[in-house]
Scaffold this motif. Sequence first.
Motif, PDB file in Angstrom:
ATOM      1  N   TRP A   1     -21.414  41.186 106.080  1.00 57.10           N
ATOM      2  CA  TRP A   1     -20.498  42.000 106.980  1.00 57.10           C
ATOM      3  C   TRP A   1     -21.331  42.769 107.913  1.00 57.10           C
ATOM      4  O   TRP A   1     -22.351  43.020 107.469  1.00 57.10           O
ATOM      5  N   GLN A   2     -20.686  43.413 108.800  1.00 52.35           N
ATOM      6  CA  GLN A   2     -21.582  44.108 109.643  1.00 52.35           C
ATOM      7  C   GLN A   2     -20.732  45.559 110.047  1.00 52.35           C
ATOM      8  O   GLN A   2     -19.408  45.322 109.979  1.00 52.35           O
ATOM      9  N   GLY A   3     -21.417  46.800 110.115  1.00 53.01           N
ATOM     10  CA  GLY A   3     -20.776  47.908 110.643  1.00 53.01           C
ATOM     11  C   GLY A   3     -21.502  48.680 111.588  1.00 53.01           C
ATOM     12  O   GLY A   3     -22.753  48.491 111.711  1.00 53.01           O
ATOM     13  N   TYR A   4     -20.768  49.378 112.095  1.00 52.52           N
ATOM     14  CA  TYR A   4     -21.528  50.330 113.155  1.00 52.52           C
ATOM     15  C   TYR A   4     -21.735  51.898 112.769  1.00 52.52           C
ATOM     16  O   TYR A   4     -20.420  52.568 112.207  1.00 52.52           O
ATOM     17  N   ARG A   5     -22.809  52.529 112.839  1.00 52.77           N
ATOM     18  CA  ARG A   5     -22.875  53.951 112.620  1.00 52.77           C
ATOM     19  C   ARG A   5     -23.012  54.695 113.927  1.00 52.77           C
ATOM     20  O   ARG A   5     -23.546  54.102 114.840  1.00 52.77           O
ATOM     21  N   PRO A   6     -22.349  55.761 114.076  1.00 46.73           N
ATOM     22  CA  PRO A   6     -22.479  56.558 115.280  1.00 46.73           C
ATOM     23  C   PRO A   6     -23.901  57.468 115.264  1.00 46.73           C
ATOM     24  O   PRO A   6     -24.127  58.082 114.570  1.00 46.73           O
ATOM     25  N   LEU A   7     -24.375  57.233 116.430  1.00 46.60           N
ATOM     26  CA  LEU A   7     -25.574  58.176 116.926  1.00 46.60           C
ATOM     27  C   LEU A   7     -25.159  59.063 118.130  1.00 46.60           C
ATOM     28  O   LEU A   7     -24.949  58.435 119.199  1.00 46.60           O
ATOM     29  N   ALA A   8     -24.993  60.213 117.781  1.00 47.09           N
ATOM     30  CA  ALA A   8     -24.390  61.300 118.670  1.00 47.09           C
ATOM     31  C   ALA A   8     -25.226  62.062 119.394  1.00 47.09           C
ATOM     32  O   ALA A   8     -26.366  62.465 119.169  1.00 47.09           O
ATOM     33  N   SER A   9     -24.593  62.461 120.695  1.00 44.07           N
ATOM     34  CA  SER A   9     -25.301  63.694 121.582  1.00 44.07           C
ATOM     35  C   SER A   9     -24.105  64.559 121.759  1.00 44.07           C
ATOM     36  O   SER A   9     -22.754  64.311 121.764  1.00 44.07           O
ATOM     37  N   ASP A  10     -24.282  65.806 122.470  1.00 41.60           N
ATOM     38  CA  ASP A  10     -22.999  66.691 122.789  1.00 41.60           C
ATOM     39  C   ASP A  10     -23.075  66.605 124.220  1.00 41.60           C
ATOM     40  O   ASP A  10     -24.010  67.459 125.069  1.00 41.60           O
ATOM     41  N   PRO A  11     -22.088  66.240 125.032  1.00 40.36           N
ATOM     42  CA  PRO A  11     -22.066  65.966 126.429  1.00 40.36           C
ATOM     43  C   PRO A  11     -21.344  67.463 127.075  1.00 40.36           C
ATOM     44  O   PRO A  11     -21.706  67.631 128.142  1.00 40.36           O
ATOM     45  N   ASN A  12     -20.942  68.293 126.035  1.00 41.82           N
ATOM     46  CA  ASN A  12     -20.488  69.534 126.730  1.00 41.82           C
ATOM     47  C   ASN A  12     -21.489  70.782 126.631  1.00 41.82           C
ATOM     48  O   ASN A  12     -21.029  71.674 126.648  1.00 41.82           O
ATOM     49  N   ALA A  13     -22.870  70.191 125.949  1.00 45.06           N
ATOM     50  CA  ALA A  13     -23.855  71.350 125.641  1.00 45.06           C
ATOM     51  C   ALA A  13     -24.303  71.802 127.003  1.00 45.06           C
ATOM     52  O   ALA A  13     -24.239  71.116 128.076  1.00 45.06           O
ATOM     53  N   GLU A  14     -24.671  73.093 127.004  1.00 43.53           N
ATOM     54  CA  GLU A  14     -25.397  73.559 128.271  1.00 43.53           C
ATOM     55  C   GLU A  14     -26.870  72.937 128.488  1.00 43.53           C
ATOM     56  O   GLU A  14     -27.252  72.619 127.429  1.00 43.53           O
ATOM     57  N   ALA A  15     -27.222  73.047 129.761  1.00 50.35           N
ATOM     58  CA  ALA A  15     -28.411  72.437 129.877  1.00 50.35           C
ATOM     59  C   ALA A  15     -29.578  73.145 129.218  1.00 50.35           C
ATOM     60  O   ALA A  15     -29.520  74.518 129.099  1.00 50.35           O
ATOM     61  N   GLY A  16     -30.238  72.681 128.439  1.00 48.64           N
ATOM     62  CA  GLY A  16     -31.588  73.075 127.680  1.00 48.64           C
ATOM     63  C   GLY A  16     -31.142  73.277 126.470  1.00 48.64           C
ATOM     64  O   GLY A  16     -32.128  73.748 125.474  1.00 48.64           O
ATOM     65  N   ALA A  17     -29.981  73.102 125.825  1.00 45.92           N
ATOM     66  CA  ALA A  17     -29.545  73.298 124.451  1.00 45.92           C
ATOM     67  C   ALA A  17     -30.167  72.321 123.589  1.00 45.92           C
ATOM     68  O   ALA A  17     -30.171  71.062 124.050  1.00 45.92           O
ATOM     69  N   PRO A  18     -30.380  72.469 122.380  1.00 49.16           N
ATOM     70  CA  PRO A  18     -31.235  71.506 121.630  1.00 49.16           C
ATOM     71  C   PRO A  18     -30.294  70.592 121.091  1.00 49.16           C
ATOM     72  O   PRO A  18     -29.223  70.628 121.089  1.00 49.16           O
ATOM     73  N   VAL A  19     -30.917  69.274 120.994  1.00 49.05           N
ATOM     74  CA  VAL A  19     -30.174  68.108 120.630  1.00 49.05           C
ATOM     75  C   VAL A  19     -29.947  68.268 118.980  1.00 49.05           C
ATOM     76  O   VAL A  19     -30.831  68.343 118.415  1.00 49.05           O
ATOM     77  N   SER A  20     -28.515  67.934 118.812  1.00 48.55           N
ATOM     78  CA  SER A  20     -28.587  67.759 117.134  1.00 48.55           C
ATOM     79  C   SER A  20     -29.035  66.668 116.653  1.00 48.55           C
ATOM     80  O   SER A  20     -29.201  65.604 117.254  1.00 48.55           O
ATOM     81  N   ARG A  21     -29.858  66.769 115.333  1.00 50.79           N
ATOM     82  CA  ARG A  21     -30.442  65.586 114.768  1.00 50.79           C
ATOM     83  C   ARG A  21     -29.523  65.125 113.583  1.00 50.79           C
ATOM     84  O   ARG A  21     -30.041  64.383 112.972  1.00 50.79           O
ATOM     85  N   ASP A  22     -28.402  65.638 113.434  1.00 49.69           N
ATOM     86  CA  ASP A  22     -27.516  65.298 112.509  1.00 49.69           C
ATOM     87  C   ASP A  22     -26.040  65.112 113.143  1.00 49.69           C
ATOM     88  O   ASP A  22     -26.129  64.226 113.799  1.00 49.69           O
TER      89      ASP A  22
END
Length: 743
Positions: A422-443
Amino acid sequence: MLRYAKQNRKLLVAGASNGRILQLLDKKFEYPNFQTISCEKYRESKRMMTTSTVIPTRAQQLEDLKSGKVFDILVVGGGATGSGTALDAASRGLSTALIERADFGNETSSRSTKLIWAGIRYIATATSALLRFKNILRPIDAMSDFVSEFKMVHGAHKERRILLENNPHLTNWVPIAVPIDKWISWPPPFGHPLFVTAPLVLPAVFKFYDGMSGFTCPSSHIMGKTRAERKFPQLANENAKYYQVFYEGQHNDARTNTYIALSAAEAGATVSNYVEMISVLKDENGKAVGVQCRDNLSGEEFEVKSKAIIFAGGPFTDSLRKIEDPSSKPAVAAAAGTHIVLPAYYCAYGLGMLDINTSDGRFLFFLPWQGKTLIGTTDRKGPVESSYGPPEEEIEWILNEAQKYLVHDTVKLRRSDVLSAWQGYRPLASDPNAEAGAPVSRDHVVSRNPQTGITFITGGKWTTYREMAEDVVDKVILSSGLEAKAGPCVTDKLPLRGGVGYNRNIPIQLVQEFGVSYEIAQHLARTYGMYAFEVCQMAKPTGKNWPKCGQVLIEGYPYLDCEVEFACKHEMVCTVKDMITLRMRLAFLDSSAADAAIPKVADLMAGALGWTGREKNKQIKEAKDLIATFGGPVPNNVMNSVHNVRDLFQSFDVDKSGFIDFGELKLCMKFLGFPFLSDEDALEAFKEIDTNSDGKICVEDFIKWWNHPKNEELRLKVDLQDKYGFSTDKLGKGAENSGAAFG
């Protein structure tokens, strides 16, 4: 009994000093729907008592959703994170609702590698990234990323310990061996030259890894070549230097997910599967005040109002956000992974293996799971979809990678040995509502839309579902003004359903009290915890000397008929497909066995849920259609490339041995949709083709039979002719004389 319940309440909050926890639990044990149950022999002997929570039925849960009440928090998405969020909120005293469009854990949360792992890979990738030449120009950012990654792994260690210590009925430790066959590794793991020395430092690295969990896990150690031969004789270890063994947690992911959702219901949340959000209700200022829902079983639509809304859709989160705001920016990318399941004999008993340097640099796990061997995973970027069906090329890649570690002369890894895939999908996330220059979450990412007030959470991994739930509920409490009503998070001390009073001797007690086999007792205890006693109470006599109780659903697997009835009454199961994929894991273990079990499961569910004959037939078709999407012994595309009789023979020769055996004939006819009515019919057909009576059909036998069958009316020949339309004009590739091709 009340005294016993309070004793177990103390176990449940051992080490906790917060008065709110004790207050909440005191109230919980006073609820009228908390009833005392035990088997009669336990009542008589007073040796064991369990506390059972009667969870409202799905119909009652729907009634509560439609009542018009305004919930404090509404969670959309019933995977691990969504269910965990509902449990966290409800256990703090907030009125909570959880809706899931299909069954709990239907997507990503049931299709994992089944590990509760802290992430040794992330330490390596973080170190590799830190030491890249380009980071000379950005040392502060590089070190910040490195520290962030380590914090994430440290948090995962903490969550792994909590999940395993609180839930021994659902989890276990599994040792995993990393084979080392050279002292200098080239090409280097993770693509960094520094890691050429990995074989020399791995023992120290894994001791450091143990230390990150405070040495609460079993200790990593080195296993020599001789011991490895005894423990894992299937391994090709003639070049082995040593084996580095470390430990990770393991679980039955779909069962854990189901029990998180049911635990939320126990804590007072209103929980329902097969309820889908179809639109967002907003006030005059554009703030979300609820959602419009549809019951996907009845088609009825209704509103659910809530002060706060949380989207927890995993890789499908963006589709929820598009309903909220069609112009929303993407926040989730998806990565697909394929897993395959092989017979148990491909893996050592109780010992897994990890390849840290596959041909394309990915990790490949080789694990014992539910009496089988689980191998995975791949990593493919692409749009998310619900289909279980894995690409055939990924199945072949896994088989080729795994074969490298097996004794080539005596252990041949065959395509026909794939029981399920079988196959499954995991989410790779980013924050579209973050302020410009905010750090990207690695979790994981928690983000609130300031226009609607809706919060979404995505990313992370199975191990950290509880931490993610705590994080998002903390933020929503603050943003929604619920501080006065909400208590602190208590889920780090809270066993999931069936965990209170559980101990490792429960399987023995089930054997002694109910006369079930030890294998079945282990399965029941590890699936239901203390509720295994209730399941056994529903079990029927076998009529045998031993085991005395427990009629199996299908031979070769420990699932009992009574588990179907129990799931219908106490676990909100609604469909046959969910029963064989999520409540039981039969489809994930053996797709052919799952297909064979469907009619019996349908009969049992029809009796328990009062289905009509028409509904039962509909359920059977849906389940069979779903099982057909899983991988199995026969590649799904193999029959599409048949152009002549020689191609047909090769497609039936699943293990590429040069001949067709009895099992392959039955398997392929079933795969084509023409199963034999009985083994006797299959044997009659096989004997007609097997002219040498040696149990093998070679290509010459097959072609001869095709052109000159003894019995023109034989169902096998009629069905194949109808499907492929072969004539007898010429043979396929390599033939010179008369044979068969498409007419």
